[in-house]
Design a protein around this motif. Structure first.
Motif, PDB file in Angstrom:
ATOM      1  N   GLU A  89       0.860  -1.181   0.000  1.00 54.06           N
ATOM      2  CA  GLU A  89       0.000   0.000   0.000  1.00 54.06           C
ATOM      3  C   GLU A  89       0.901   1.237   0.000  1.00 54.06           C
ATOM      4  O   GLU A  89       1.985   1.230   0.583  1.00 54.06           O
ATOM      5  CB  GLU A  89      -0.887   0.043   1.251  1.00 54.06           C
ATOM      6  CG  GLU A  89      -1.930  -1.046   1.323  1.00 54.06           C
ATOM      7  CD  GLU A  89      -3.129  -0.770   0.437  1.00 54.06           C
ATOM      8  OE1 GLU A  89      -3.337   0.389   0.012  1.00 54.06           O
ATOM      9  OE2 GLU A  89      -3.868  -1.731   0.155  1.00 54.06           O
ATOM     10  N   ALA A  90       0.416   2.296  -0.639  1.00 49.06           N
ATOM     11  CA  ALA A  90       1.190   3.539  -0.697  1.00 49.06           C
ATOM     12  C   ALA A  90       1.117   4.319   0.609  1.00 49.06           C
ATOM     13  O   ALA A  90       2.022   5.086   0.935  1.00 49.06           O
ATOM     14  CB  ALA A  90       0.681   4.400  -1.844  1.00 49.06           C
ATOM     15  N   THR A  91       0.047   4.117   1.344  1.00 48.40           N
ATOM     16  CA  THR A  91      -0.158   4.849   2.590  1.00 48.40           C
ATOM     17  C   THR A  91      -0.693   3.903   3.661  1.00 48.40           C
ATOM     18  O   THR A  91      -1.254   2.860   3.339  1.00 48.40           O
ATOM     19  CB  THR A  91      -1.149   6.018   2.374  1.00 48.40           C
ATOM     20  OG1 THR A  91      -1.404   6.667   3.620  1.00 48.40           O
ATOM     21  CG2 THR A  91      -2.454   5.535   1.787  1.00 48.40           C
ATOM     22  N   SER A  92      -0.523   4.294   4.907  1.00 44.93           N
ATOM     23  CA  SER A  92      -1.030   3.461   6.000  1.00 44.93           C
ATOM     24  C   SER A  92      -2.399   3.923   6.482  1.00 44.93           C
ATOM     25  O   SER A  92      -2.930   3.400   7.453  1.00 44.93           O
ATOM     26  CB  SER A  92      -0.039   3.469   7.170  1.00 44.93           C
ATOM     27  OG  SER A  92       0.074   4.771   7.710  1.00 44.93           O
ATOM     28  N   GLU A  93      -2.997   4.885   5.788  1.00 44.99           N
ATOM     29  CA  GLU A  93      -4.308   5.397   6.183  1.00 44.99           C
ATOM     30  C   GLU A  93      -5.397   4.348   5.996  1.00 44.99           C
ATOM     31  O   GLU A  93      -5.341   3.526   5.094  1.00 44.99           O
ATOM     32  CB  GLU A  93      -4.666   6.642   5.360  1.00 44.99           C
ATOM     33  CG  GLU A  93      -3.870   7.857   5.744  1.00 44.99           C
ATOM     34  CD  GLU A  93      -4.286   9.085   4.956  1.00 44.99           C
ATOM     35  OE1 GLU A  93      -5.392   9.095   4.370  1.00 44.99           O
ATOM     36  OE2 GLU A  93      -3.489  10.036   4.929  1.00 44.99           O
ATOM     37  N   CYS A  94      -6.402   4.440   6.839  1.00 44.81           N
ATOM     38  CA  CYS A  94      -7.544   3.520   6.789  1.00 44.81           C
ATOM     39  C   CYS A  94      -8.347   3.731   5.511  1.00 44.81           C
ATOM     40  O   CYS A  94      -8.698   4.860   5.167  1.00 44.81           O
ATOM     41  CB  CYS A  94      -8.435   3.736   8.014  1.00 44.81           C
ATOM     42  SG  CYS A  94      -9.854   2.627   8.069  1.00 44.81           S
ATOM     43  N   HIS A  95      -8.639   2.631   4.813  1.00 43.44           N
ATOM     44  CA  HIS A  95      -9.455   2.686   3.602  1.00 43.44           C
ATOM     45  C   HIS A  95     -10.951   2.660   3.919  1.00 43.44           C
ATOM     46  O   HIS A  95     -11.773   2.854   3.032  1.00 43.44           O
ATOM     47  CB  HIS A  95      -9.153   1.479   2.700  1.00 43.44           C
ATOM     48  CG  HIS A  95      -7.808   1.492   2.101  1.00 43.44           C
ATOM     49  ND1 HIS A  95      -7.433   2.368   1.117  1.00 43.44           N
ATOM     50  CD2 HIS A  95      -6.716   0.729   2.353  1.00 43.44           C
ATOM     51  CE1 HIS A  95      -6.183   2.139   0.766  1.00 43.44           C
ATOM     52  NE2 HIS A  95      -5.728   1.151   1.511  1.00 43.44           N
ATOM     53  N   HIS A  96     -11.292   2.379   5.161  1.00 49.52           N
ATOM     54  CA  HIS A  96     -12.694   2.184   5.522  1.00 49.52           C
ATOM     55  C   HIS A  96     -13.372   3.428   6.075  1.00 49.52           C
ATOM     56  O   HIS A  96     -14.588   3.456   6.221  1.00 49.52           O
ATOM     57  CB  HIS A  96     -12.817   1.044   6.534  1.00 49.52           C
ATOM     58  CG  HIS A  96     -12.246  -0.242   6.039  1.00 49.52           C
ATOM     59  ND1 HIS A  96     -12.878  -1.008   5.093  1.00 49.52           N
ATOM     60  CD2 HIS A  96     -11.095  -0.871   6.327  1.00 49.52           C
ATOM     61  CE1 HIS A  96     -12.130  -2.077   4.823  1.00 49.52           C
ATOM     62  NE2 HIS A  96     -11.048  -2.008   5.570  1.00 49.52           N
ATOM     63  N   CYS A  97     -12.588   4.425   6.426  1.00 47.17           N
ATOM     64  CA  CYS A  97     -13.177   5.662   6.939  1.00 47.17           C
ATOM     65  C   CYS A  97     -12.387   6.852   6.391  1.00 47.17           C
ATOM     66  O   CYS A  97     -11.289   6.694   5.883  1.00 47.17           O
ATOM     67  CB  CYS A  97     -13.219   5.677   8.468  1.00 47.17           C
ATOM     68  SG  CYS A  97     -11.615   5.785   9.288  1.00 47.17           S
ATOM     69  N   ASP A  98     -12.933   8.017   6.519  1.00 47.28           N
ATOM     70  CA  ASP A  98     -12.285   9.221   5.997  1.00 47.28           C
ATOM     71  C   ASP A  98     -11.576  10.006   7.092  1.00 47.28           C
ATOM     72  O   ASP A  98     -11.353  11.202   6.949  1.00 47.28           O
ATOM     73  CB  ASP A  98     -13.332  10.127   5.326  1.00 47.28           C
ATOM     74  CG  ASP A  98     -13.939   9.492   4.094  1.00 47.28           C
ATOM     75  OD1 ASP A  98     -13.206   8.783   3.379  1.00 47.28           O
ATOM     76  OD2 ASP A  98     -15.148   9.701   3.848  1.00 47.28           O
ATOM     77  N   SER A  99     -11.202   9.339   8.166  1.00 51.11           N
ATOM     78  CA  SER A  99     -10.597  10.045   9.295  1.00 51.11           C
ATOM     79  C   SER A  99      -9.156  10.447   9.037  1.00 51.11           C
ATOM     80  O   SER A  99      -8.631  11.349   9.686  1.00 51.11           O
ATOM     81  CB  SER A  99     -10.647   9.164  10.547  1.00 51.11           C
ATOM     82  OG  SER A  99      -9.780   8.043  10.374  1.00 51.11           O
ATOM     83  N   GLY A 100      -8.495   9.758   8.103  1.00 52.90           N
ATOM     84  CA  GLY A 100      -7.070  10.010   7.879  1.00 52.90           C
ATOM     85  C   GLY A 100      -6.199   9.304   8.894  1.00 52.90           C
ATOM     86  O   GLY A 100      -4.980   9.431   8.873  1.00 52.90           O
ATOM     87  N   ASP A 101      -6.832   8.535   9.807  1.00 49.10           N
ATOM     88  CA  ASP A 101      -6.085   7.816  10.826  1.00 49.10           C
ATOM     89  C   ASP A 101      -5.326   6.641  10.217  1.00 49.10           C
ATOM     90  O   ASP A 101      -5.727   6.078   9.199  1.00 49.10           O
ATOM     91  CB  ASP A 101      -7.019   7.274  11.911  1.00 49.10           C
ATOM     92  CG  ASP A 101      -7.581   8.370  12.785  1.00 49.10           C
ATOM     93  OD1 ASP A 101      -7.012   9.484  12.805  1.00 49.10           O
ATOM     94  OD2 ASP A 101      -8.608   8.123  13.453  1.00 49.10           O
ATOM     95  N   GLU A 102      -4.261   6.257  10.882  1.00 41.33           N
ATOM     96  CA  GLU A 102      -3.504   5.089  10.459  1.00 41.33           C
ATOM     97  C   GLU A 102      -4.348   3.844  10.713  1.00 41.33           C
ATOM     98  O   GLU A 102      -4.966   3.706  11.766  1.00 41.33           O
ATOM     99  CB  GLU A 102      -2.188   5.017  11.245  1.00 41.33           C
ATOM    100  CG  GLU A 102      -1.274   3.931  10.765  1.00 41.33           C
ATOM    101  CD  GLU A 102       0.091   4.000  11.420  1.00 41.33           C
ATOM    102  OE1 GLU A 102       1.079   3.947  10.684  1.00 41.33           O
ATOM    103  OE2 GLU A 102       0.153   4.094  12.666  1.00 41.33           O
ATOM    104  N   ASP A 103      -4.360   2.951   9.740  1.00 36.96           N
ATOM    105  CA  ASP A 103      -5.142   1.722   9.849  1.00 36.96           C
ATOM    106  C   ASP A 103      -4.326   0.669  10.577  1.00 36.96           C
ATOM    107  O   ASP A 103      -3.368   0.117  10.040  1.00 36.96           O
ATOM    108  CB  ASP A 103      -5.525   1.230   8.447  1.00 36.96           C
ATOM    109  CG  ASP A 103      -6.423   0.009   8.471  1.00 36.96           C
ATOM    110  OD1 ASP A 103      -7.110  -0.211   9.486  1.00 36.96           O
ATOM    111  OD2 ASP A 103      -6.436  -0.719   7.461  1.00 36.96           O
ATOM    112  N   THR A 104      -4.696   0.413  11.817  1.00 32.45           N
ATOM    113  CA  THR A 104      -4.041  -0.596  12.654  1.00 32.45           C
ATOM    114  C   THR A 104      -5.112  -1.499  13.238  1.00 32.45           C
ATOM    115  O   THR A 104      -6.308  -1.215  13.126  1.00 32.45           O
ATOM    116  CB  THR A 104      -3.281   0.073  13.824  1.00 32.45           C
ATOM    117  OG1 THR A 104      -4.244   0.738  14.657  1.00 32.45           O
ATOM    118  CG2 THR A 104      -2.238   1.067  13.343  1.00 32.45           C
TER     119      THR A 104
END
Length: 119
Positions: A89-104
């Motif tokens: 993935e190019a970014t670690s941002e969450c694909h499921h929400c628009d928060s811009g938070d890191e998806d962990t």
């Protein structure tokens, strides 16, 4: 060494030897897990949730360690942080929400609004 007696005899191990080997290897695995929990690589919340109950979980007679539970406990699943680290993935941002938070795993379990109903 597990099964050394059978190897020396050139035969198959007996059920007693198999059980002894299984028990020995289980103790070794638990020791490795406990050591890794003392030097965590996963998130602190995950480690602090597992460490106090590790022996109890291992000794329980019900439930299983599923594919998805393993992903959550290790953080090595379909989480942006992990996939980005692997270059998938190019970014670690969450694909499921628009928060811009890191998806962990922690984000999925506690914060992501996309998973509110499942929680």
């Amino acid at each position: 060494m597990c099964g050394a007696g059978a190897l020396a005899r050139g035969t198959r191990p007996t059920p007693r030897e198999i059980e002894a080997c299984r028990s020995e290897l289980r103790q070794v695995a638990v020791g490795v897990w406990e050591d890794r929990l003392r030097r965590p690589s996963a998130g602190p919340a995950t480690i602090e949730s597992v460490r106090p109950v590790l022996q109890e979980w291992i000794g329980r007679s019900h439930g299983t360690l599923t594919f998805r539970l393993t992903q959550v406990l290790t953080g090595h699943g379909c989480f942006g942080r992990y996939l980005c680290r692997l270059g998938r993935e190019a970014t670690s941002e969450c694909h499921h929400c628009d928060s811009g938070d890191e998806d962990t795993a922690l984000h999925t379990l506690q914060e992501c609004p996309a998973w509110t109903e499942q929680r």
